[in-house]
Design a protein around this motif. Structure first.
Motif, PDB file in Angstrom:
ATOM      1  N   TYR A 357       3.996 -18.731  -1.542  1.00 46.57           N
ATOM      2  CA  TYR A 357       2.751 -19.008  -0.817  1.00 46.57           C
ATOM      3  C   TYR A 357       1.674 -17.942  -1.045  1.00 46.57           C
ATOM      4  CZ  TYR A 357       6.093 -21.963   1.676  1.00 46.57           C
ATOM      5  OH  TYR A 357       7.052 -22.877   1.983  1.00 46.57           O
ATOM      6  N   HIS A 358       1.985 -16.934  -1.878  1.00 43.31           N
ATOM      7  CA  HIS A 358       1.040 -15.842  -2.156  1.00 43.31           C
ATOM      8  C   HIS A 358       0.647 -15.110  -0.867  1.00 43.31           C
ATOM      9  CE1 HIS A 358       0.759 -17.440  -6.185  1.00 43.31           C
ATOM     10  NE2 HIS A 358       0.455 -18.614  -5.691  1.00 43.31           N
ATOM     11  N   ALA A 359       1.577 -15.062   0.090  1.00 46.84           N
ATOM     12  CA  ALA A 359       1.328 -14.358   1.345  1.00 46.84           C
ATOM     13  C   ALA A 359       1.576 -12.871   1.140  1.00 46.84           C
ATOM     14  CB  ALA A 359       2.244 -14.893   2.441  1.00 46.84           C
ATOM     15  N   PRO A 360       0.619 -12.012   1.478  1.00 51.30           N
ATOM     16  CA  PRO A 360       0.799 -10.576   1.225  1.00 51.30           C
ATOM     17  C   PRO A 360       1.782  -9.943   2.212  1.00 51.30           C
ATOM     18  CG  PRO A 360      -1.232 -10.934   2.410  1.00 51.30           C
ATOM     19  CD  PRO A 360      -0.681 -12.304   2.102  1.00 51.30           C
ATOM     20  N   PHE A 361       2.455  -8.922   1.773  1.00 51.25           N
ATOM     21  CA  PHE A 361       3.230  -8.058   2.661  1.00 51.25           C
ATOM     22  C   PHE A 361       3.342  -6.699   1.984  1.00 51.25           C
ATOM     23  CE2 PHE A 361       6.658  -8.994  -0.213  1.00 51.25           C
ATOM     24  CZ  PHE A 361       7.538  -7.918  -0.123  1.00 51.25           C
ATOM     25  N   THR A 362       3.654  -5.673   2.761  1.00 46.65           N
ATOM     26  CA  THR A 362       3.731  -4.316   2.222  1.00 46.65           C
ATOM     27  C   THR A 362       4.981  -3.624   2.742  1.00 46.65           C
ATOM     28  OG1 THR A 362       1.311  -4.173   2.182  1.00 46.65           O
ATOM     29  CG2 THR A 362       2.529  -2.112   1.968  1.00 46.65           C
ATOM     30  N   LEU A 363       5.644  -2.912   1.842  1.00 50.33           N
ATOM     31  CA  LEU A 363       6.785  -2.071   2.201  1.00 50.33           C
ATOM     32  C   LEU A 363       6.307  -0.626   2.315  1.00 50.33           C
ATOM     33  CD1 LEU A 363       9.822  -1.307   2.490  1.00 50.33           C
ATOM     34  CD2 LEU A 363       9.896  -1.193  -0.017  1.00 50.33           C
ATOM     35  N   ILE A 364       6.640   0.013   3.420  1.00 51.85           N
ATOM     36  CA  ILE A 364       6.340   1.429   3.610  1.00 51.85           C
ATOM     37  C   ILE A 364       7.641   2.182   3.837  1.00 51.85           C
ATOM     38  CG2 ILE A 364       5.179   3.160   5.046  1.00 51.85           C
ATOM     39  CD1 ILE A 364       3.137   1.075   5.812  1.00 51.85           C
ATOM     40  N   LEU A 365       7.846   3.255   3.095  1.00 51.70           N
ATOM     41  CA  LEU A 365       8.935   4.176   3.361  1.00 51.70           C
ATOM     42  C   LEU A 365       8.325   5.483   3.848  1.00 51.70           C
ATOM     43  CD1 LEU A 365      11.369   3.639   0.336  1.00 51.70           C
ATOM     44  CD2 LEU A 365      11.437   2.584   2.592  1.00 51.70           C
ATOM     45  N   ALA A 366       8.753   5.924   5.018  1.00 56.17           N
ATOM     46  CA  ALA A 366       8.240   7.168   5.621  1.00 56.17           C
ATOM     47  C   ALA A 366       9.364   8.191   5.626  1.00 56.17           C
ATOM     48  CB  ALA A 366       7.735   6.908   7.028  1.00 56.17           C
ATOM     49  N   ARG A 367       9.228   9.241   4.863  1.00 57.55           N
ATOM     50  CA  ARG A 367      10.287  10.236   4.711  1.00 57.55           C
ATOM     51  C   ARG A 367       9.925  11.524   5.456  1.00 57.55           C
ATOM     52  NH1 ARG A 367      11.495  11.930  -1.273  1.00 57.55           N
ATOM     53  NH2 ARG A 367       9.573  13.105  -0.964  1.00 57.55           N
ATOM     54  N   ILE A 368      10.844  11.985   6.311  1.00 59.51           N
ATOM     55  CA  ILE A 368      10.651  13.226   7.049  1.00 59.51           C
ATOM     56  C   ILE A 368      10.971  14.400   6.125  1.00 59.51           C
ATOM     57  CG2 ILE A 368      11.375  14.578   9.047  1.00 59.51           C
ATOM     58  CD1 ILE A 368      12.238  11.968  10.359  1.00 59.51           C
ATOM     59  N   GLU A 369      10.044  15.323   6.004  1.00 57.90           N
ATOM     60  CA  GLU A 369      10.229  16.487   5.141  1.00 57.90           C
ATOM     61  C   GLU A 369      10.844  17.655   5.931  1.00 57.90           C
ATOM     62  OE1 GLU A 369       9.918  16.040   2.136  1.00 57.90           O
ATOM     63  OE2 GLU A 369       8.589  14.311   1.960  1.00 57.90           O
ATOM     64  N   ASP A 419      -1.916  -6.474   3.264  1.00 61.35           N
ATOM     65  CA  ASP A 419      -2.046  -6.017   1.891  1.00 61.35           C
ATOM     66  C   ASP A 419      -2.049  -4.488   1.844  1.00 61.35           C
ATOM     67  OD1 ASP A 419      -4.552  -5.262   2.777  1.00 61.35           O
ATOM     68  OD2 ASP A 419      -5.628  -6.801   1.648  1.00 61.35           O
ATOM     69  N   PHE A 420      -2.228  -3.931   0.647  1.00 59.71           N
ATOM     70  CA  PHE A 420      -2.147  -2.475   0.454  1.00 59.71           C
ATOM     71  C   PHE A 420      -3.188  -1.735   1.295  1.00 59.71           C
ATOM     72  CE2 PHE A 420      -3.129   1.475  -1.796  1.00 59.71           C
ATOM     73  CZ  PHE A 420      -1.844   2.003  -2.001  1.00 59.71           C
ATOM     74  N   ASP A 421      -4.432  -2.217   1.301  1.00 60.68           N
ATOM     75  CA  ASP A 421      -5.489  -1.534   2.055  1.00 60.68           C
ATOM     76  C   ASP A 421      -5.188  -1.545   3.549  1.00 60.68           C
ATOM     77  OD1 ASP A 421      -6.860  -0.974  -0.257  1.00 60.68           O
ATOM     78  OD2 ASP A 421      -8.130  -2.761  -0.144  1.00 60.68           O
ATOM     79  N   GLY A 422      -4.681  -2.673   4.037  1.00 63.75           N
ATOM     80  CA  GLY A 422      -4.330  -2.750   5.443  1.00 63.75           C
ATOM     81  C   GLY A 422      -3.187  -1.816   5.797  1.00 63.75           C
ATOM     82  N   ALA A 423      -2.246  -1.660   4.850  1.00 58.17           N
ATOM     83  CA  ALA A 423      -1.117  -0.757   5.083  1.00 58.17           C
ATOM     84  C   ALA A 423      -1.573   0.693   5.148  1.00 58.17           C
ATOM     85  CB  ALA A 423      -0.074  -0.939   3.978  1.00 58.17           C
ATOM     86  N   LEU A 424      -2.576   1.045   4.352  1.00 57.00           N
ATOM     87  CA  LEU A 424      -3.092   2.419   4.389  1.00 57.00           C
ATOM     88  C   LEU A 424      -3.696   2.744   5.753  1.00 57.00           C
ATOM     89  CD1 LEU A 424      -4.760   2.881   0.870  1.00 57.00           C
ATOM     90  CD2 LEU A 424      -2.532   3.686   1.674  1.00 57.00           C
ATOM     91  N   VAL A 425      -4.319   1.742   6.383  1.00 55.93           N
ATOM     92  CA  VAL A 425      -4.856   1.946   7.727  1.00 55.93           C
ATOM     93  C   VAL A 425      -3.722   2.265   8.700  1.00 55.93           C
ATOM     94  CG1 VAL A 425      -6.056   0.842   9.652  1.00 55.93           C
ATOM     95  CG2 VAL A 425      -6.847   0.458   7.305  1.00 55.93           C
TER      96      VAL A 425
END
Length: 476
Positions: A357-369, A419-425
């Motif tokens: 369906y060309h529906a956007p999604f984004t994967l985020i990995l948050a790593r604790i340093e 999308d990517f821009d929304g994930a950056l927010v």
């Protein structure tokens, strides 16, 4: 459970049929084989009724190196040794190609791999009675984690000795464990990764360097020479005159490296077309089907270890396989986040949705340093620190978003319809929020690295998407 496989030998002459039948009967498979003989004209009609077909090509047909179209689960036996016969046979549906004269050492492993990786075999071992018996055997063996061990004789280069000790006959133990993991009886941890041929899925692939111009493997490594006074650059061989080095441009003798000349780099020269390049091209040749391809055209296969879940232990204790408790299977109550197994299922669903369906999604990995620093200075509070930071990282997300503990220091987030821009927010908002967690500052001021990857059709699998995210961490 006793399994009966129907094996049909097609096109074999009398003596060849007898030899094949004798080899099969003497193999002592932990199953029953119903062996029959048929003519070539019956091949298509019998295709849906057999678990394995051994197609023996007639000598006249082999002399022309003609390859018919096969149904699945066919072992092709031929006397044609022409280059390319392997690849053509696999393209037309063969599961294995064997050359005459047939040797038992080649025939029997091929038969085992076809039969024991079949849907019929897999379903027979996934009945409730079989699964319960297997789980009890694992529990009684004292094995806490079923680990893979490398072996050149297995289809993926790995096997599970603990499973073989328990079952004796189970050849497709990896597929069996994966199926049980899908039902909630095991959790998986990544242990290794192999590359497989995309045509036949064999790990027996040869990496080789070839000329980018003519694809010849006859390439020679050499040394370049740079003559400082006249600026001429050429191969070491063109400078060599007897025991001396003489510039072919200005005819001056080179005496002192670093003063008269330097050797700036290596080069590769093709003996066939004389092309000189700084680096050759790497290609892969499958030693099973003959496919030649680029490294990025292979299939990546993950190798896991497996550990029994509370759901599996409850089945062992009660002697009954009950319906899966989705709450226990999908949710980790220690962190109040979804577990990794459910997270991977959601990633798979999002990939399907974005392709269809060309529906956007984004994967985020948050790593604790700085985890090592915290472990060293505050070993008794590191778990508290990480859990509190994980909870803070997952606050404020939407109900449709999914979060999980990916590993001991990494949180995974799936942002649906983003999308990517929304994930950056979202990343910027999370970053600002964790800077306000002043109660953590006494241990260590939180530092979190983020990897953001938008899912699209170029990511063929969940592993491909995750590998991209992990690569972003590695790239800094």
């Amino acid at each position: 459970m006793k399994k009966v496989f129907n094996v049909v030998i097609v096109g074999a002459r009398e003596e060849e049929y007898r030899n094949l039948k004798t080899s099969l009967e003497s193999a002592r498979f932990e199953t029953s084989l119903a062996i029959s003989r048929a003519e070539v004209t019956s091949m298509q009609r019998l295709s849906g009724q057999t678990d394995l077909m051994i197609y023996c090509q007639e000598e006249e047909e082999a002399a022309q190196c003609h390859v018919p179209v096969f149904v699945n689960k066919t072992i092709f036996v031929t006397s044609c040794y022409e280059k390319g016969i392997l690849l053509e046979a696999f393209k037309k549906g063969a599961a294995y190609v064997l050359f005459r004269p047939l040797y038992r050492a080649e025939l029997l492993p091929a038969i085992r791999n076809v039969l024991f990786f079949s849907k019929k075999y897999r379903e027979a071992n996934l009945s409730d009675a079989s699964v319960l018996s297997f789980l009890k055997d694992v529990a009684e063996s004292g094995v806490t984690v079923i680990e893979p061990v490398s072996s050149p004789f297995k289809p993926t280069g790995h096997f599970y000795p603990d499973v073989l000790k328990i079952t004796g006959e189970l050849e497709n133990e990896e597929a069996h464990l994966d199926a049980l993991a899908d039902r909630g009886f095991f959790t998986k941890q990544l242990r290794n990764r192999v590359r497989l041929c995309e045509m036949c899925e064999s790990y027996q692939i040869n990496y080789r360097e070839v000329c980018p111009a003519c694809s010849s493997i006859d390439i020679v490594k050499g040394q370049m020479v740079h003559h400082f006074p006249c600026g001429h650059v050429d191969s070491l061989e063109t400078f060599r005159q007897g025991a001396d080095l003489v510039c072919p441009k200005c005819e001056e003798t080179l005496r002192h490296i670093g003063i008269d000349y330097e050797k700036p780099t290596d080069y590769f020269k093709c003996a066939q077309c004389q092309t000189i390049v700084p680096e050759p091209v790497v290609e892969l040749e499958c030693l099973v089907c003959g496919l030649v391809c680029r490294p990025d055209e292979t299939v990546e296969k993950n190798i896991y270890s497996y550990e029994m879940t509370p759901h599996a232990w409850e089945a062992v204790r009660s002697g009954v396989i009950k319906g899966v408790d989705l709450g226990a299977l999908l949710y980790d109550h220690h962190t109040n986040l979804y577990n990794k197994q459910y997270f991977e299922l959601e990633l798979k669903r999002e990939l399907i949705r974005t392709k269809r369906y060309h529906a956007p999604f984004t994967l985020i990995l948050a790593r604790i340093e700085k985890i090592e620093e915290i472990q060293k200075n505050h070993p008794d509070r590191v778990a508290w620190y990480v859990n509190n930071l994980f909870r803070a990282l997952s606050q404020g997300l939407r109900e449709l978003d999914t979060t999980c503990v990916w590993d001991a220091q990494t949180l995974g987030l799936i942002l649906a319809e983003t999308d990517f821009d929304g994930a950056l927010v979202v990343v910027n908002r999370i970053h600002d929020a964790i800077q306000k967690l002043e109660y953590l500052f006494d241990i260590c001021r939180p530092e979190v690295s983020f990897s953001v990857v938008q899912g699209d059709a170029s990511h063929l699998t969940v592993d491909d998407l995750v590998s991209r995210a992990m690569a972003d961490f590695a790239d800094g």
